[in-house]
Motif scaffolding. Structure first.
Motif, PDB file in Angstrom:
ATOM      1  N   CYS A 275      44.930 -36.728 -91.554  1.00 28.28           N
ATOM      2  CA  CYS A 275      44.532 -35.764 -90.091  1.00 28.28           C
ATOM      3  C   CYS A 275      43.495 -35.213 -90.050  1.00 28.28           C
ATOM      4  CB  CYS A 275      45.683 -35.167 -89.075  1.00 28.28           C
ATOM      5  SG  CYS A 275      44.726 -34.411 -87.665  1.00 28.28           S
ATOM      6  N   TYR A 276      42.193 -35.182 -89.712  1.00 23.57           N
ATOM      7  CA  TYR A 276      40.925 -34.354 -89.901  1.00 23.57           C
ATOM      8  C   TYR A 276      40.482 -33.862 -88.624  1.00 23.57           C
ATOM      9  CZ  TYR A 276      40.645 -37.599 -93.925  1.00 23.57           C
ATOM     10  OH  TYR A 276      40.839 -37.387 -94.869  1.00 23.57           O
ATOM     11  N   TYR A 277      39.557 -33.219 -88.676  1.00 27.58           N
ATOM     12  CA  TYR A 277      39.341 -32.209 -87.337  1.00 27.58           C
ATOM     13  C   TYR A 277      38.102 -32.568 -86.748  1.00 27.58           C
ATOM     14  CZ  TYR A 277      37.237 -29.193 -83.696  1.00 27.58           C
ATOM     15  OH  TYR A 277      37.227 -28.948 -82.777  1.00 27.58           O
ATOM     16  N   SER A 278      37.380 -33.603 -85.849  1.00 29.94           N
ATOM     17  CA  SER A 278      36.418 -34.572 -85.216  1.00 29.94           C
ATOM     18  C   SER A 278      34.958 -33.216 -84.646  1.00 29.94           C
ATOM     19  CB  SER A 278      36.351 -35.769 -84.509  1.00 29.94           C
ATOM     20  OG  SER A 278      35.212 -35.249 -84.223  1.00 29.94           O
TER      21      SER A 278
ATOM     22  N   TRP B 247      41.826 -35.902 -85.348  1.00 26.81           N
ATOM     23  CA  TRP B 247      41.631 -37.123 -85.661  1.00 26.81           C
ATOM     24  C   TRP B 247      42.027 -37.635 -87.023  1.00 26.81           C
ATOM     25  CZ3 TRP B 247      37.299 -38.261 -88.978  1.00 26.81           C
ATOM     26  CH2 TRP B 247      37.193 -39.129 -89.595  1.00 26.81           C
ATOM     27  N   ARG B 248      43.592 -38.317 -86.398  1.00 25.78           N
ATOM     28  CA  ARG B 248      43.887 -39.426 -86.882  1.00 25.78           C
ATOM     29  C   ARG B 248      42.966 -40.002 -87.765  1.00 25.78           C
ATOM     30  NH1 ARG B 248      46.327 -36.319 -83.806  1.00 25.78           N
ATOM     31  NH2 ARG B 248      48.443 -34.548 -84.688  1.00 25.78           N
ATOM     32  N   LYS B 249      42.652 -40.452 -89.239  1.00 26.42           N
ATOM     33  CA  LYS B 249      42.173 -41.485 -89.552  1.00 26.42           C
ATOM     34  C   LYS B 249      43.147 -43.040 -88.964  1.00 26.42           C
ATOM     35  CE  LYS B 249      39.135 -42.935 -92.138  1.00 26.42           C
ATOM     36  NZ  LYS B 249      37.899 -43.765 -91.739  1.00 26.42           N
TER      37      LYS B 249
ATOM     38  N   ARG C 160      34.484 -34.898 -81.513  1.00 25.79           N
ATOM     39  CA  ARG C 160      35.583 -34.689 -80.396  1.00 25.79           C
ATOM     40  C   ARG C 160      35.832 -33.473 -79.989  1.00 25.79           C
ATOM     41  NH1 ARG C 160      38.427 -39.662 -83.038  1.00 25.79           N
ATOM     42  NH2 ARG C 160      36.649 -40.973 -83.637  1.00 25.79           N
TER      43      ARG C 160
ATOM     44  N   HIS D  27      33.650 -45.855 -90.648  1.00 28.92           N
ATOM     45  CA  HIS D  27      33.194 -46.092 -89.194  1.00 28.92           C
ATOM     46  C   HIS D  27      32.032 -47.562 -89.412  1.00 28.92           C
ATOM     47  CE1 HIS D  27      29.626 -43.506 -89.272  1.00 28.92           C
ATOM     48  NE2 HIS D  27      29.323 -44.770 -88.643  1.00 28.92           N
TER      49      HIS D  27
ATOM     50  N   GLU E 258      43.103 -43.708 -86.070  1.00 28.38           N
ATOM     51  CA  GLU E 258      43.927 -44.538 -84.426  1.00 28.38           C
ATOM     52  C   GLU E 258      42.968 -44.816 -84.219  1.00 28.38           C
ATOM     53  OE1 GLU E 258      44.034 -40.646 -83.051  1.00 28.38           O
ATOM     54  OE2 GLU E 258      41.478 -40.353 -83.268  1.00 28.38           O
ATOM     55  N   SER E 259      42.534 -45.193 -84.035  1.00 26.10           N
ATOM     56  CA  SER E 259      41.052 -46.137 -83.068  1.00 26.10           C
ATOM     57  C   SER E 259      41.294 -47.360 -83.891  1.00 26.10           C
ATOM     58  CB  SER E 259      39.854 -45.882 -83.009  1.00 26.10           C
ATOM     59  OG  SER E 259      40.226 -44.655 -82.395  1.00 26.10           O
TER      60      SER E 259
ATOM     61  N   TYR F 249      36.135 -51.480 -83.856  1.00 24.21           N
ATOM     62  CA  TYR F 249      36.509 -50.345 -82.769  1.00 24.21           C
ATOM     63  C   TYR F 249      36.305 -50.900 -81.347  1.00 24.21           C
ATOM     64  CZ  TYR F 249      36.081 -46.915 -86.021  1.00 24.21           C
ATOM     65  OH  TYR F 249      36.251 -46.370 -87.277  1.00 24.21           O
TER      66      TYR F 249
END
Length: 144
Positions: free
Chosen positions: A64-67, A74-76, A70, A110, A78-79, A140
């Motif tokens: 999990c990172y901090y975006s 942000w959990r790597k 956003r 990405h 999740e999208s 995405y």
């Protein structure tokens, strides 16, 4: 705290909460995190973690990172579905960078590339030397 203990013998331990208290968080409460594929040593990406993201990663085993864009966790994957499973977390000698050894599913970038480091300096040029593994529109679909 990290500097004070760098000469301790192998096997020396510190309480995790105390170590996290002494990380060198930047003014936004973030620390850089380098993601590396655990079995190949391939550097995949750099992102940011706040304390909550770091603790979530350690608790769940899913990175999990901090975006910053956003403004939240942000959990790597999740999208995109391209997840990172934590194998090992390390903190550098200065307590200002985290290394997450991960098992990456598919591309980490990405852009659909395996890693985010696809620009290589070559003399007076910068060369794009890695093709996407997956079209970003497929990773995405709701963003395109």
């Amino acid at each position: 705290m990290f500097k004070d203990n760098e000469q301790q013998p192998n096997g020396f331990t510190l309480p995790l909460a105390q170590a996290l208290d002494h990380l060198r968080w930047n003014e936004a409460g973030l620390v850089p995190a380098i993601a590396r594929q655990h079995d190949t040593g391939e550097v995949l990406m750099m992102a940011w973690m706040n304390r909550e993201a770091l603790e979530d990663t350690l608790r769940t085993g899913r990175v999990c990172y901090y975006s910053r864009s956003r403004g939240g966790l942000w959990r790597k994957g999740e999208s995109s579905g391209q997840t990172q499973t934590l194998i090992e977390l390390r903190i550098d000698c200065d307590g200002d960078t985290v290394l997450v050894n991960v098992d990456q599913t598919g591309p980490a970038c990405h852009t659909g590339r395996r890693d985010c480091f696809y620009w290589r300096a070559d003399g007076e040029q910068l060369v794009l030397d890695k093709a996407p593994l997956i079209d970003p529109a497929d990773l995405y679909p709701d963003k395109h």
